[in-house]
Design an enzyme around this catalytic site. Structure first.
Site, short mmCIF file in Angstrom:
data_model
loop_
_atom_site.label_atom_id
_atom_site.label_comp_id
_atom_site.label_asym_id
_atom_site.label_seq_id
_atom_site.Cartn_x
_atom_site.Cartn_y
_atom_site.Cartn_z
N ASN A 209 0.35 -1.33 0.21
CA ASN A 209 0.32 -0.22 0.23
C ASN A 209 0.98 1.17 0.09
O ASN A 209 0.52 2.32 -0.61
CB ASN A 209 -1.40 0.33 1.19
CG ASN A 209 -2.31 -0.84 1.02
OD1 ASN A 209 -2.76 -1.24 0.11
ND2 ASN A 209 -2.76 -1.09 2.31
N ASP A 218 -5.46 -3.00 -3.16
CA ASP A 218 -7.02 -3.23 -4.25
C ASP A 218 -6.84 -4.69 -4.18
O ASP A 218 -7.17 -5.30 -4.61
CB ASP A 218 -8.18 -2.58 -3.86
CG ASP A 218 -8.13 -1.49 -2.53
OD1 ASP A 218 -8.35 -1.70 -1.29
OD2 ASP A 218 -8.73 -0.77 -2.55
N GLU A 244 -6.22 -7.37 5.64
CA GLU A 244 -5.47 -8.41 5.15
C GLU A 244 -5.66 -9.67 5.41
O GLU A 244 -4.59 -10.66 4.97
CB GLU A 244 -3.99 -8.12 4.55
CG GLU A 244 -3.22 -7.61 5.41
CD GLU A 244 -3.50 -7.12 6.30
OE1 GLU A 244 -1.68 -6.69 7.35
OE2 GLU A 244 -3.71 -6.16 5.78
#
Length: 318
Positions: A209, A218, A244
């Site tokens: 991320n 995503d 996650e």
């Protein structure tokens, strides 16, 4: 509530007309009068069926809108004793035993209760509100009214489905996991029912991320969720319970078998390398007598953290 009231009003009117029409069938009234009542019943958007304790006696035009593969009533009765042959088993829906007709009498005695049926007709599923009334006590002749509520039920099922699915990955969400885990624990408490629980977590997902952006993060979640789901058995339950973090409920599976399955899964994930390469860590436990949802999850969580603390990209069994 409005649909139920409308259905109640409709069936009351139809039952009155059927009763009058049925009486005329055995009277000396004119053919024109009989045809008048038949036209009213045929114009109903509901399925109207007259049934004795052996077979269907008559049905209106709407009946053949659904049962379109049958030329006429004779063609239908040659193959089917009762419309209940088409009923499907589903919780909350009327489903009498195949070939049994005593359900008609029971249904006719519950005028104020609205029953629902699910029917499979020519490989298509329909939902109906159903009610019945006895037209002739001595001859045990019943009128059955079915009002199509397929659209409403489909919408309701879709909303229920949305409430238990993770929006990003389209697998089960936390609520679904909680519900299914409770069901399996209840089964295991009552019967010999083995199952294993696996927690799995993407290693260093925060770095993905931070370095590649949340959009890529995503995409990784969607891609690897779909990949994992493809390699699971049909009976396995796969849910996303955190950012996650995922969980697997593996029915009829000991922890040793679950370990082998997750080791295979771990290597497949490592070699997939789509969007960006990732690895995952796994914690595996089996239901033990006395476990509840909290204790079994805690043991799996402890095993998962041990996998992460000892190098990641591994399976730890507890």
């Amino acid at each position: 509530m409005g649909d139920l009231l409308e259905f109640s009003n409709v069936i009351s009117i139809v039952f009155v007309l059927l009763s009058i029409s049925f009486a005329y069938m055995f009277s000396r009234e004119s053919l024109q009068q009989k045809m008048y009542y038949k036209k009213i019943i045929d114009s109903s958007s509901n399925i109207v069926v007259v049934h004795n304790m052996k077979h269907v006696v008559t049905a209106n035009k709407t009946f053949f809108h659904y049962f379109k593969n049958y030329k006429d009533l004779h063609d239908f009765t040659r193959n089917h004793k009762c419309i209940s042959d088409f009923f499907e088993v589903e919780d909350g829906f009327l489903s009498p035993p195949k070939g049994e007709l005593s359900w008609l009498e029971s249904l006719a005695q519950t005028d104020n209760k609205k029953h629902k049926v699910k029917m499979k007709i020519d490989e298509e599923y329909f939902y109906f509100l159903i009610s019945a009334s006895r037209l002739d006590k001595q001859k045990s002749i019943y009128a059955i009214i079915l009002s199509d509520i397929t659209e409403q039920e489909s919408t309701k099922h879709e909303l229920i489905s949305l409430s238990v699915k993770d929006k990003l990955t389209n697998i089960g969400n936390r609520k679904y996991y909680d519900d299914i885990l409770h069901e399996h624990i209840t089964l295991a408490q009552r019967y010999p029912h083995e199952f294993s629980l696996v927690l799995l977590d993407i290693d260093f997902f925060k770095k993905i991320n931070d370095s590649l952006g949340h959009d890529i993060g995503d995409k990784v979640l969607r891609e690897y969720t779909k990949f994992i789901e493809h390699h699971l058995r049909e009976v396995d339950i796969f849910c996303r319970i955190g950012g996650e973090e995922f969980v697997l409920i593996l029915p009829h599976t000991t922890k040793d078998k679950a370990y082998l399955l997750t080791q295979k899964l771990r290597m497949l994930i490592q070699n997939h390398k789509k969007i960006t390469p990732i690895t995952m860590s796994f914690g595996v436990v089996q239901y033990e007598k006395g476990d509840d949802a909290e204790t079994i999850f805690k043991r799996a969580d402890t095993a998962l953290y041990k996998a992460k603390d000892t190098g990641r990209n591994k399976v730890v069994i507890a």
